[in-house]
Write an enzyme that holds these catalytic residues in place. Structure first.
Site, mmCIF file in Angstrom:
data_model
loop_
_atom_site.group_PDB
_atom_site.id
_atom_site.type_symbol
_atom_site.label_atom_id
_atom_site.label_comp_id
_atom_site.label_asym_id
_atom_site.label_seq_id
_atom_site.Cartn_x
_atom_site.Cartn_y
_atom_site.Cartn_z
ATOM 1 C CG HIS A 198 0.146 -1.611 -9.878
ATOM 2 N ND1 HIS A 198 1.515 -0.949 -9.421
ATOM 3 C CD2 HIS A 198 0.051 -2.610 -8.752
ATOM 4 C CE1 HIS A 198 2.116 -1.783 -8.469
ATOM 5 N NE2 HIS A 198 1.422 -2.871 -8.227
ATOM 6 C CB CYS A 203 0.715 2.767 -2.651
ATOM 7 S SG CYS A 203 1.353 2.979 -1.227
ATOM 8 N N GLY A 204 -0.925 0.614 -2.250
ATOM 9 C CA GLY A 204 -1.277 -0.790 -1.451
ATOM 10 C C GLY A 204 -1.521 -0.586 -0.118
ATOM 11 C CB THR A 205 0.580 0.009 2.823
ATOM 12 O OG1 THR A 205 1.576 0.381 2.188
ATOM 13 C CG2 THR A 205 0.678 -1.711 2.548
ATOM 14 N N GLY A 206 -0.515 2.714 1.588
ATOM 15 C CA GLY A 206 -0.240 4.036 1.646
ATOM 16 C C GLY A 206 1.164 4.361 2.061
ATOM 17 C CB VAL A 207 3.555 2.484 4.011
ATOM 18 C CG1 VAL A 207 4.995 2.854 4.391
ATOM 19 C CG2 VAL A 207 2.652 2.512 5.216
ATOM 20 N N GLY A 208 4.318 3.319 1.037
ATOM 21 C CA GLY A 208 5.371 3.416 0.109
ATOM 22 C C GLY A 208 5.247 4.819 -0.511
ATOM 23 C CG HIS A 237 -2.695 18.385 16.928
ATOM 24 N ND1 HIS A 237 -2.861 17.432 18.080
ATOM 25 C CD2 HIS A 237 -3.721 19.235 17.059
ATOM 26 C CE1 HIS A 237 -3.624 17.809 18.770
ATOM 27 N NE2 HIS A 237 -4.413 18.960 18.167
ATOM 28 N NE ARG A 265 -2.204 -4.462 -3.291
ATOM 29 C CZ ARG A 265 -1.245 -4.557 -3.858
ATOM 30 N NH1 ARG A 265 -0.069 -4.682 -3.322
ATOM 31 N NH2 ARG A 265 -0.988 -4.687 -5.358
ATOM 32 N NE ARG A 277 -0.184 21.284 22.401
ATOM 33 C CZ ARG A 277 -1.455 21.497 22.117
ATOM 34 N NH1 ARG A 277 -1.894 22.825 22.265
ATOM 35 N NH2 ARG A 277 -2.437 20.786 22.088
ATOM 36 C CG HIS A 278 -0.442 22.156 17.323
ATOM 37 N ND1 HIS A 278 -0.414 20.968 18.097
ATOM 38 C CD2 HIS A 278 -1.575 22.604 17.782
ATOM 39 C CE1 HIS A 278 -1.126 20.795 18.522
ATOM 40 N NE2 HIS A 278 -2.173 21.529 18.773
ATOM 41 N NE ARG A 337 4.885 19.856 20.707
ATOM 42 C CZ ARG A 337 4.008 19.710 21.550
ATOM 43 N NH1 ARG A 337 2.849 19.561 21.237
ATOM 44 N NH2 ARG A 337 3.971 20.041 22.812
HETATM 45 C C1 RB5 Z 1 2.593 -2.646 -4.899
HETATM 46 O O1 RB5 Z 1 2.558 -4.049 -5.003
HETATM 47 C C2 RB5 Z 1 2.690 -2.303 -3.168
HETATM 48 O O2 RB5 Z 1 4.186 -2.603 -2.821
HETATM 49 C C3 RB5 Z 1 2.281 -0.721 -3.137
HETATM 50 O O3 RB5 Z 1 1.285 -0.607 -3.616
HETATM 51 C C4 RB5 Z 1 2.553 -0.308 -1.705
HETATM 52 O O4 RB5 Z 1 1.978 -1.101 -0.913
HETATM 53 C C5 RB5 Z 1 4.053 0.053 -1.278
HETATM 54 O O5 RB5 Z 1 4.185 0.623 -0.082
#
Ligand code: RB5
Length: 148
Positions: free
Chosen positions: A9, A65-70, A98, A109, A133-134, A137
């Protein structure tokens, strides 16, 4: 190239701009959602897109996503996926050159639309430098996956 794009979302609005941008670069985009502002679960979208990349249904994947991490964490659980979170274009280029990354993630965000476009362009235009090397790895990363 054929590019899958997926998001939760938090990424709905940025995703619309990124789809138009990727198409303007001459690529085909497969949008697997979400297209709703209603809260959803990013692992579902990350997994679905990653399976398409790992199954060679598409060439590369873009995740938001919000951070890209999840969403990147979820995608990286799929065998054969190498997804990097990028907030600038240099890393986006280097993860192709690489790491032979087949997916990229960024946070709606964290980065604005213009920076996100630069990131996507760098990722799509770069090519794996191959061999040496790439590749060694990357083979080591694959070996870790196969040990599980
Ligand atoms: C959703 O609120 C938020 O947690 C998700 O978009 C993301 O940032 C998680 O990594």
């Amino acid at each position: 190239m054929k590019i899958v794009i997926a998001n939760d979302h938090a990424g709905v609005e940025l995703k619309k701009e990124i789809i138009a941008y990727i198409e303007s670069l001459g690529h085909e985009v497969v949008n697997i959602g979400t297209d709703e502002a209603k809260s959803c679960h990013y692992p579902e979208y990350g997994k679905k897109a990653a399976l398409m990349v790992a199954g060679n249904e598409v060439d590369l994947g873009v995740l938001i996503c919000g951070t890209g991490v999840g969403i990147s964490l979820a995608a990286n659980k799929v065998k054969g996926i190498r997804c990097g979170v990028c907030s600038e274009a240099t890393t986006a280029r280097l993860i192709r050159q690489h790491n032979n990354a087949n997916m990229i993630a960024f946070g709606a965000r964290i980065v604005g639309p213009e920076l996100a476009k630069d990131i996507v362009k760098a990722f799509l235009e770069a090519e794996f430098e191959g061999g040496g090397r790439h590749q060694q790895r990357i083979d080591m990363i694959t070996a870790i996956e196969n040990e599980q």
